[in-house]
Design a protein around this motif. Structure first.
Motif, mmCIF file in Angstrom:
data_model
loop_
_atom_site.group_PDB
_atom_site.id
_atom_site.type_symbol
_atom_site.label_atom_id
_atom_site.label_comp_id
_atom_site.label_asym_id
_atom_site.label_seq_id
_atom_site.Cartn_x
_atom_site.Cartn_y
_atom_site.Cartn_z
ATOM 1 N N VAL A 120 0.846 -1.188 0.000
ATOM 2 C CA VAL A 120 0.000 0.000 0.000
ATOM 3 C C VAL A 120 0.885 1.243 0.000
ATOM 4 O O VAL A 120 1.757 1.383 0.862
ATOM 5 C CB VAL A 120 -0.925 0.038 1.235
ATOM 6 N N GLN A 180 0.712 -7.289 -5.039
ATOM 7 C CA GLN A 180 -0.284 -6.388 -5.612
ATOM 8 C C GLN A 180 -0.069 -5.006 -5.012
ATOM 9 O O GLN A 180 -0.087 -4.839 -3.797
ATOM 10 C CB GLN A 180 -1.697 -6.876 -5.282
ATOM 11 N N MET A 182 -1.347 -1.316 -4.203
ATOM 12 C CA MET A 182 -2.616 -0.619 -4.002
ATOM 13 C C MET A 182 -2.336 0.820 -3.567
ATOM 14 O O MET A 182 -1.479 1.058 -2.716
ATOM 15 C CB MET A 182 -3.452 -1.314 -2.922
ATOM 16 N N TYR A 184 -3.367 4.143 -1.636
ATOM 17 C CA TYR A 184 -4.176 4.623 -0.510
ATOM 18 C C TYR A 184 -5.323 5.497 -1.006
ATOM 19 O O TYR A 184 -6.472 5.334 -0.589
ATOM 20 C CB TYR A 184 -3.264 5.406 0.431
ATOM 21 N N GLU A 186 -6.721 5.583 -3.864
ATOM 22 C CA GLU A 186 -7.707 4.802 -4.611
ATOM 23 C C GLU A 186 -8.719 4.176 -3.657
ATOM 24 O O GLU A 186 -9.925 4.151 -3.926
ATOM 25 C CB GLU A 186 -6.998 3.712 -5.421
ATOM 26 N N MET A 187 -8.220 3.679 -2.528
ATOM 27 C CA MET A 187 -9.107 3.114 -1.513
ATOM 28 C C MET A 187 -10.035 4.190 -0.953
ATOM 29 O O MET A 187 -11.220 3.929 -0.705
ATOM 30 C CB MET A 187 -8.259 2.517 -0.391
ATOM 31 N N ASP A 190 -12.595 5.081 -3.939
ATOM 32 C CA ASP A 190 -13.461 3.989 -4.399
ATOM 33 C C ASP A 190 -13.264 2.775 -3.496
ATOM 34 O O ASP A 190 -12.633 1.791 -3.880
ATOM 35 C CB ASP A 190 -13.130 3.638 -5.846
ATOM 36 N N PRO A 191 -13.805 2.825 -2.266
ATOM 37 C CA PRO A 191 -13.573 1.718 -1.325
ATOM 38 C C PRO A 191 -14.099 0.380 -1.819
ATOM 39 O O PRO A 191 -13.426 -0.638 -1.674
ATOM 40 C CB PRO A 191 -14.278 2.180 -0.041
ATOM 41 N N SER A 194 -11.917 -1.007 -4.570
ATOM 42 C CA SER A 194 -10.628 -1.423 -4.024
ATOM 43 C C SER A 194 -10.746 -2.753 -3.288
ATOM 44 O O SER A 194 -9.880 -3.629 -3.422
ATOM 45 C CB SER A 194 -10.088 -0.351 -3.069
ATOM 46 N N LYS A 197 -10.972 -5.487 -5.796
ATOM 47 C CA LYS A 197 -9.645 -5.733 -6.372
ATOM 48 C C LYS A 197 -8.799 -6.584 -5.429
ATOM 49 O O LYS A 197 -8.098 -7.514 -5.854
ATOM 50 C CB LYS A 197 -8.960 -4.392 -6.649
ATOM 51 N N ILE A 198 -8.872 -6.282 -4.135
ATOM 52 C CA ILE A 198 -8.113 -7.039 -3.140
ATOM 53 C C ILE A 198 -8.643 -8.464 -3.032
ATOM 54 O O ILE A 198 -7.866 -9.426 -2.976
ATOM 55 C CB ILE A 198 -8.176 -6.323 -1.774
#
Length: 290
Positions: A120, A180, A182, A184, A186-187, A190-191, A194, A197-198
């Motif tokens: 992250v 992966q 990711m 921060y 983006e989370m 768009d929680p 995200s 995606k996880i």
């Protein structure tokens, strides 16, 4: 000004927080036995660690339903800051860990391409500002000005060492790991996307109801009010009675604008452009950016 370095322990070029550090464990990290279904959340400090620890909800039905009573720090412990009473080998699989370690200090077992790693990253201006408040108010290791902290941050004389080295090291050696990346921000923006995606990366399918529960409980504001997630219970115990801040402060995008002067921002930009030239990952500096 309190010198933060007296609170730090340097090992193989990397700064650890000296308090609660088991040096013997650190010296034998490479030999730690990794299970193939382990999951590691890797962050530089103040980049969303607790937020992504909360995504252990993906694995925990009881916590999704609100019946679980284990704190996040017990569900996803900090790997390098293992407490004496915590026996990692006795934890049921899959083991979920969080860590600030650079790529070259993690156990060699993470290179088996089966262990899943989520890295992250957050725009470093907000990281620096969040870190300043954390060092000054929570861990009480810094009593200087923001300008003085900025100097130490940009020289890597803080727990976690140099931000530029940390993210570049992990990205440039990504082929060694099943990893992966990711963002921060983006989370934050768009929680649900995200979390989807996880889940895809972790190969974990959730019902719409469970997905809603994870997203709802992982929203920053809800975490801040959740005693199982916000870490407030350990502040006085670990950092002493003078600690007066919170692990979860704002969690916003662009708070750096409230801290950096024009000159400081220009200086930071110059260093960033020099250090991150041709670096492919994108960064979001303002909440209004796409």
């Amino acid at each position: 000004m309190e010198d933060m370095e007296k609170f730090l322990f340097k090992f193989k070029g990397y700064y650890f927080n000296r308090s609660s550090l088991d040096i013997g464990f650190i010296e034998n990290l490479d030999n730690f036995e990794i299970r193939e279904n382990d999951v590691f959340i890797v962050t530089y400090p103040k980049s969303g660690t607790i937020w992504f620890q909360q995504l252990s909800l993906i694995y925990s039905e009881e916590h999704r339903k609100g019946t679980g009573k284990r704190e996040t720090m017990d569900r996803v412990p900090f790997f390098e800051y293992k407490t004496p009473e915590m026996d990692f080998e006795e934890r049921p699989s899959p083991c979920l860990f969080s860590t600030h370690l650079p790529y070259y200090l993690v156990p060699s077992g993470l290179k088996n391409k089966k262990v899943k790693i989520i890295y992250v990253y957050r725009n470093p201006k907000d990281v620096m500002c969040s870190y300043f408040h954390f060092a000054k108010n929570v861990i009480s290791q810094f009593t200087g000005t923001f300008e003085e902290f900025m100097k130490q941050f940009l020289e890597g004389r803080v727990m976690g060492s140099l931000w530029f080295d940390h993210i570049k090291g992990w990205y440039e050696h990504r082929s060694l790991f099943n990893i992966q990346f990711m963002m921060y921000e983006e989370m934050k923006k768009d929680p649900r996307g995200s979390v989807l995606k996880i889940c895809k990366f972790l190969e974990k399918g959730l019902s719409d109801e469970d997905m809603d529960a994870v997203v709802r409980q992982a929203i920053f504001e809800n975490m801040k009010d959740d005693p199982l997630a916000n870490y407030d219970s350990i502040i006085a115990t670990v950092f002493g009675p003078n600690a007066k801040g919170h692990f979860l402060r704002k969690g916003t995008i662009g708070d750096w604008k409230n801290h950096l002067t024009v000159e400081q921002n220009e200086r930071f930009d110059k260093i960033f452009q020099r250090e991150m030239k041709d670096f492919p990952l994108e960064f979001i500096w303002d909440m209004n950016e796409d």
